[in-house]
Write an enzyme that holds these catalytic residues in place. Structure first.
Site, PDB file in Angstrom:
ATOM      1  CG  ASP A  73      -0.173  -0.198   2.520  1.00 33.48           C
ATOM      2  OD1 ASP A  73       1.072  -0.201   2.501  1.00 33.48           O
ATOM      3  OD2 ASP A  73      -0.829  -0.341   3.566  1.00 33.48           O
ATOM      4  CG  ASP A  74      -0.201   4.612  -1.677  1.00 35.98           C
ATOM      5  OD1 ASP A  74       0.625   4.114  -2.463  1.00 35.98           O
ATOM      6  OD2 ASP A  74      -1.350   4.940  -2.012  1.00 35.98           O
TER       7      ASP A  74
END
Ligand code: WTA
Length: 698
Positions: free
Chosen positions: A568-569
């Site tokens: 994910d980020d």
């Protein structure tokens, strides 16, 4: 039935893949060495525990592991209640040992363990151990930043200190369920505070003392504590950090947003700063040393339900707002204690040192609760690991005869770079087990840790877990099976890790994909504070029926797990989780920054570094000064550990026609893999890419 079938499948899977140190195993094609016999070289894929180590280990063989693992999956209630019974419960839990719904399509996500059981974790860490005769054993060894400064507390003394603080907290009106924000460095007062809160059922929220005033304020505003506990300053290496100033600024900010903290209990850390030099607000600020010693050294415990909250710990996610991970009491207690015991093969004669700060989950579960629940002697080190020189860790190991040393790959890599002579200067002969946490440990760092630090004598427990999981999920059990450098190996008891594809379908055998967990385990977090919906959306909606970790993972043909990093980020810098969105929002708050996009890049020591693409407001020229000022903005808003390693001037950012930033392209530019940019024709302005490349080294 569906669940039962899935469980059976899983067991078959683990069994078929589990590697046997002897007999007909599917790993005979691998080169192996035995612990203590030889160095781990690149040709050796497997490191077997020695007979000596295994025969004395809690889990001495793969067979024993399989037997225990099998029971933990087939009969979680029985497996965990047997373990839980070893703790002190005022009243036993109800007939239902656990309840879980991990499937959003079936209603709200809910996890409960030992509900109805009445206990107290502080009692179990302290009173229970004192009653068992450990009162005179050292609970905490404190080692100051400056060599020669140290202190100890026995279990009885720790209990007394905890009671004094607990009495004070009660006196100022802190009660069950009230939040207490803690902003302390690695002093003994930090675990003391955690245990004092737990004793009176207050919910501690420790904020790592490297966070900025703004981050602290944000957390204070979110959980509205009755009191903030801090100290005036700390010395780390040769730097003095004025923590009280940071707290003051945070309290001003929180008051401006409408929440005023009534009391700020401040420990005077004399070796860093005197009272006279500390800024003070009469009526709100209280010196710890002025009030706490006056309180009685006994304090009745507030008994709580196993599902009553124990603590909140904020962690980064993929949006700007940090998430308040909430852990409850009973399951967390049982889980941290059990994982600690097995993954480090803990014995009463051990001396344990975990280099993590209590401001992170590792310090919660494996500096404070897990070890103290086991009656262990724990080292708390105030300073920087390379101060006054890169030999300090081994100096501490020899001084206290540390047997279990648990740290992060980033420290291993940085010490490795400083040279072997700092290590070999010390004997390290007490070391028995090593541990690693926070990010994947690359095989070359693993081998250095194993060969040089542990002299090929100590197994390495590479523990994969998260703030959310409360305790170890995938980890070696050092006596039970051979290790592969860089692999976290197999699941802990009760944990069913699965690898799924992007559609959420479990993949079997040799594969890679998204790491999920099916079924609950006692240490799992129960919600995000004040935002159950975000809890469900982030962790349980991506793949229905599973907890989604946010990590990528591959499994090799022998069944070993290899973590591959966040999908994910979120970036992992020196083992610290940082949301790209948090750094971006800090950057764009700078008046001269129009837009920012942050990606992670490989970093030799930190694992990942922060790489920021910054677009300036029209007409503002690039300058070194502006670069510094952008860095400072991030330091002030999040903390020094989140400052970008690189700021890349960007006349524009690569975006799709619908305006979405193409991070894939930015990652390639950041890592200079320019021939792997892929298809850029879908960009709204493909020229942007050439402009970015041209500015890469400005
Ligand atoms: C990463 C720290 C590979 C992972 C305990 C996870 C690891 C995040 C390991 C959680 C490991 C932690 N091998 N990756 N042994 N341990 N991670 O919440 O990406 O600060 O999702 O908890 O660290 O970070 P957190």
């Amino acid at each position: 039935d569906n669940k039962k079938m899935r469980t059976e499948n899983h067991l078959r899977h683990v069994e078929s893949m589990a590697t046997m140190p002897s007999g007909a195993c599917n790993i005979s094609h691998l080169n192996a060495v035995i612990l203590g016999d030889a160095l781990a070289t690149e040709e050796n894929d497997l490191i077997f525990p020695s007979h000596d180590f295994s025969s004395q280990a809690h889990v001495p063989s793969t067979d024993k592991y399989l037997e225990m693992y099998k029971r933990s999956i087939e009969d979680p209630a029985g497996f965990w209640s047997d373990i839980a019974s070893q703790f002190h419960w005022r009243q036993k839990w109800g007939d239902q040992v656990y309840f879980e719904n991990l499937d959003v399509s079936k209603g709200p996500i809910k996890i409960e363990w030992f509900k109805g059981g009445i206990t107290n974790i502080s009692y179990n860490c302290l009173d229970r151990n004192v009653e068992a005769g450990l009162g005179n054993n050292v609970a905490l060894y404190w080692e100051g930043n400056e060599p020669g400064f140290d202190a100890t507390l026995t279990y009885t003394q720790l209990l007394h200190s905890v009671c004094q603080l607990a009495n004070y907290l009660k006196d100022i009106g802190v009660g069950k369920g009230d939040a207490v924000v803690v902003y302390l460095p690695m002093l003994m007062e930090l675990p003391i505070t955690m245990l004092a809160c737990a004793r009176i059922a207050a919910v501690h929220s420790v904020v790592f003392a490297g966070f900025s005033a703004e981050s602290l304020a944000q957390r204070i505003i979110d959980c509205k504590p009755k009191v903030v506990i801090t100290c005036n300053a700390v010395k780390r290496g040769s730097k003095v950090i004025n923590l009280k100033d940071i707290v003051d600024a945070a309290l001003v900010e929180s008051a401006q947003s409408g929440f005023s903290v009534e009391a700020c209990l401040t420990y005077e850390n004399q070796s860093a700063m005197t009272r006279e030099n500390t800024k003070w607000k009469e009526g709100r600020d209280i010196w710890w040393q002025d009030v706490i010693p006056k309180y009685p050294t006994n304090c009745a415990v507030e008994w709580v339900d196993a599902e009553d909250p124990l603590f909140l710990l904020y962690t980064s996610g993929s949006t700007g707002k940090p998430k308040g991970v909430l852990h409850t009491t009973g399951g967390y207690m049982v889980y941290t204690a059990t994982t600690f015991k097995y993954a480090f093969d803990y014995k009463p004669s051990d001396v344990y040192w975990c280099t993590a700060d209590c401001g992170w989950i590792t310090g919660h579960s494996y500096v404070t609760y897990g070890p103290l629940l086991n009656g262990a002697s724990v080292i708390i080190y105030e300073g920087a690991p390379n101060y006054p020189n890169p030999g300090r860790c081994w100096d501490i190991v020899d001084k206290y005869k540390v047997t279990i040393f648990y740290t992060a790959p980033t420290l291993v890599r940085s010490l490795m770079r400083d040279g072997d002579e700092y290590v070999t200067r010390y004997t390290r002969k007490s070391l028995r087990v090593l541990g690693s946490v926070g990010e994947p440990i690359n095989p070359s760092a693993w081998r250095w840790f194993f060969n040089i630090v542990g002299e090929s004598r100590c197994p390495i427990s590479d523990t994969w877990w998260q703030t959310e999981t409360g305790g170890f999920m995938i980890t070696p059990l050092p006596g039970a099976w051979p290790q592969k450098p860089g692999s976290a190996t197999f699941p802990f008891f009760g944990v069913q890790p699965v690898i799924v594809d992007e559609k959420g379908v479990e993949i079997e055998g040799e594969c890679s994909g998204y790491l999920c967990v099916k079924s609950s385990w006692p240490g799992a977090f129960r919600t995000l504070y004040g935002d159950h919906e975000r809890y469900e959306t982030t962790y349980f909606k991506p793949f229905t029926g599973y907890y989604f970790s946010g990590d990528g993972c591959s499994r090799d043909k022998d069944g070993y797990h290899w973590l591959t990093g966040r999908v994910d980020d979120v970036i992992n810098v020196s083992g610290h989780r940082i949301g790209t969105a948090e750094v971006e929002s800090a950057l764009v708050s700078h008046p001269q920054c129009a837009e920012a996009a942050v990606v992670g890049v490989e970093h030799e020591v930190k694992g990942q570094g922060i790489y920021a693409f910054v677009t300036l407001v029209q007409g503002v020229p690039y300058s070194e000064e502006l670069r510094k000022s952008l860095m400072l903005t991030v330091r002030n808003q999040i903390g020094a550990f989140a400052a970008p390693d690189k700021i890349h001037w960007a006349p524009g950012l690569p975006k799709t026609r619908s305006g979405k930033i193409m991070r894939r392209i930015l990652r390639k530019i950041a890592s200079r893999q320019l021939d792997e940019l892929g298809d850029t024709s879908t960009l709204s302005d493909p020229n942007v890419v050439d402009q970015l490349i041209a500015l890469a080294d400005c």
